[in-house]
Design an enzyme around this catalytic site. Structure first.
Site, PDB file in Angstrom:
ATOM      1  N   THR A  47       1.736  -4.221   4.249  1.00  0.00           N
ATOM      2  CA  THR A  47       1.584  -4.457   5.694  1.00  0.00           C
ATOM      3  C   THR A  47       0.942  -5.806   6.019  1.00  0.00           C
ATOM      4  O   THR A  47       1.072  -6.287   7.144  1.00  0.00           O
ATOM      5  CB  THR A  47       0.735  -3.348   6.343  1.00  0.00           C
ATOM      6  OG1 THR A  47      -0.567  -3.349   5.760  1.00  0.00           O
ATOM      7  CG2 THR A  47       1.379  -1.987   6.190  1.00  0.00           C
ATOM      8  N   ASP A  48       0.241  -6.416   5.045  1.00  0.00           N
ATOM      9  CA  ASP A  48      -0.564  -7.595   5.389  1.00  0.00           C
ATOM     10  C   ASP A  48       0.266  -8.768   5.906  1.00  0.00           C
ATOM     11  O   ASP A  48      -0.154  -9.478   6.820  1.00  0.00           O
ATOM     12  CB  ASP A  48      -1.415  -8.031   4.192  1.00  0.00           C
ATOM     13  CG  ASP A  48      -2.644  -7.145   4.010  1.00  0.00           C
ATOM     14  OD1 ASP A  48      -2.876  -6.277   4.880  1.00  0.00           O
ATOM     15  OD2 ASP A  48      -3.363  -7.323   3.021  1.00  0.00           O
ATOM     16  N   THR A  54       0.824  -1.215   0.000  1.00  0.00           N
ATOM     17  CA  THR A  54       0.000   0.000   0.000  1.00  0.00           C
ATOM     18  C   THR A  54       0.851   1.256   0.000  1.00  0.00           C
ATOM     19  O   THR A  54       0.430   2.298  -0.512  1.00  0.00           O
ATOM     20  CB  THR A  54      -0.934  -0.026   1.227  1.00  0.00           C
ATOM     21  OG1 THR A  54      -1.853  -1.091   1.042  1.00  0.00           O
ATOM     22  CG2 THR A  54      -1.711   1.259   1.392  1.00  0.00           C
TER      23      THR A  54
HETATM   24  C1  SIN Z   1      -0.934  -2.957   2.801  1.00  0.00           C
HETATM   25  O1  SIN Z   1       0.212  -2.772   2.408  1.00  0.00           O
HETATM   26  O2  SIN Z   1      -1.401  -2.296   3.766  1.00  0.00           O
HETATM   27  C2  SIN Z   1      -1.878  -3.953   2.173  1.00  0.00           C
HETATM   28  C3  SIN Z   1      -1.393  -4.548   0.914  1.00  0.00           C
HETATM   29  C4  SIN Z   1      -0.153  -5.363   1.084  1.00  0.00           C
HETATM   30  O3  SIN Z   1       0.049  -5.973   2.128  1.00  0.00           O
HETATM   31  O4  SIN Z   1       0.636  -5.429   0.129  1.00  0.00           O
END
Ligand code: SIN
Length: 323
Positions: A94-95, A14
């Site tokens: 973040t996932d 993200t």
């Molecule tokens: C994010 O980065 O918050 C969600 C998408 C990902 O993990 O690539």
């Protein structure tokens, strides 16, 4: 005094996401901006460090795989071995950031700072958190006090240790926490305040490397009325280990416990964790307990421990008691 030289590897997420509407924080595509654009939208980055930027990948981190962890670790190890490089920053979705971070924490062989950073809002959102998170991550990686603390994770002004950190909220910018340990430090207004050091061995103090084979391990959860069919099906998947995310202290119904013990009796490594998100799973019953590791982190350690030759519940428990 020249600024520290940091290797910046961009992998997507993200933080590199783009949507259409400024208020869109869910409707966007991850991993769209390239590393040059990430740097360009982060004023002050060149005041913190000399950056060598590289587009390593452009993925949504839900698509990260063990092969991705290994190739990222190899590239980072190469960068860290370069005497001209003082540390590294990795932008990451973040996932699954916590899984990549813990893997790197266990396999990299360097005391130099390695900081993973992401964002909860895409670059096109009003109040996007990516630029300040990236500037904070570079600030931490450029700080001499970051050396020897293993892999660090920086978001929302906090510095977390890779072993303890987890994503605990699906949407908000304060999505990351370390429920059992708290942050290792704070970063605000370009200054880092250290609060703690990681307690467990990491990086140079483990036997694991980017070349350690990653043995397939699955995760299953315990819940009211769960059938044992999925537990019984684990050997057919080719997995050599199972992480059990049980209620409370990694518990299991009588039927599930019997099925887990059957797996262990057949030679699979079965490790108990808690689905609660915090606390410690003790080694109170016949199957090893993962201590304070989350199910996802326990899987990373079990894959490495089995890959490094751990055999039998005692050896597996020793790995969980150590790392
Ligand atoms: C994010 O980065 O918050 C969600 C998408 C990902 O993990 O690539």
């Amino acid at each position: 005094m020249p600024l520290p030289h940091l290797c910046l590897l961009a992998t997507g997420g993200t933080i590199a996401g783009a949507g259409v509407e400024p208020q869109s924080v869910e409707a966007y595509t991850a991993g769209v901006l390239d590393v040059a654009a990430l740097c360009a939208q982060t004023p002050g980055l060149d005041q913190v460090a000399r950056i060598s930027a590289e587009q390593f990948a452009s993925i949504d981190s839900k698509d990260a795989t063990p092969a991705f962890w290994q190739s990222l670790a190899s590239r980072l190890q190469q960068a860290l071995d370069d005497p001209q490089v003082d540390g590294a920053v990795v932008t990451h979705g973040t996932d699954t950031l916590e899984e990549t971070a813990y893997y790197l924490h266990l396999v990299l062989k360097s005391d130099k700072p390695v900081v993973l950073v992401g964002a909860m809002r895409p670059s096109t959102a009003l109040s996007a958190d990516g630029p300040l998170n990236l500037l904070d991550a570079a600030t931490v990686a450029a700080t001499s006090g970051a050396a020897g603390r293993g892999v660090l994770v920086v978001l929302n002004h906090q510095v977390f240790g890779a072993r303890e950190v987890g994503k605990v909220n699906a949407n908000r910018p304060d999505a990351f926490a370390a429920p059992n340990a708290g942050p290792l430090g704070l970063v605000q207004d370009g200054r880092v305040t250290w609060l703690a050091r990681p307690e467990r061995p990491h990086t140079r103090a483990t036997p694991f490397t980017p070349a350690t084979p990653l043995v397939p391990v699955e995760i299953l959860a315990g819940y009211a009325g769960a059938s044992t069919a999925l537990i019984d099906a684990v050997p057919a998947t080719g997995a050599r280990g199972l992480v059990w995310a049980g209620p409370g202290n990694g518990s299991a119904s009588a039927e599930a416990m019997a099925a887990l013990e059957r797996l262990a009796g057949a030679g699979l490594a079965v490790v108990r964790t808690s689905r609660t998100g915090s606390g410690r799973v003790t080694a109170a019953c016949s199957l090893p307990g993962a201590g304070t590791l989350s199910p996802w982190k326990a899987r990373v350690l079990l894959m490495l421990a089995l890959g490094a030759g751990a055999s039998g519940p005692e050896a597996v428990q020793a790995a969980f008691d150590t790392y």
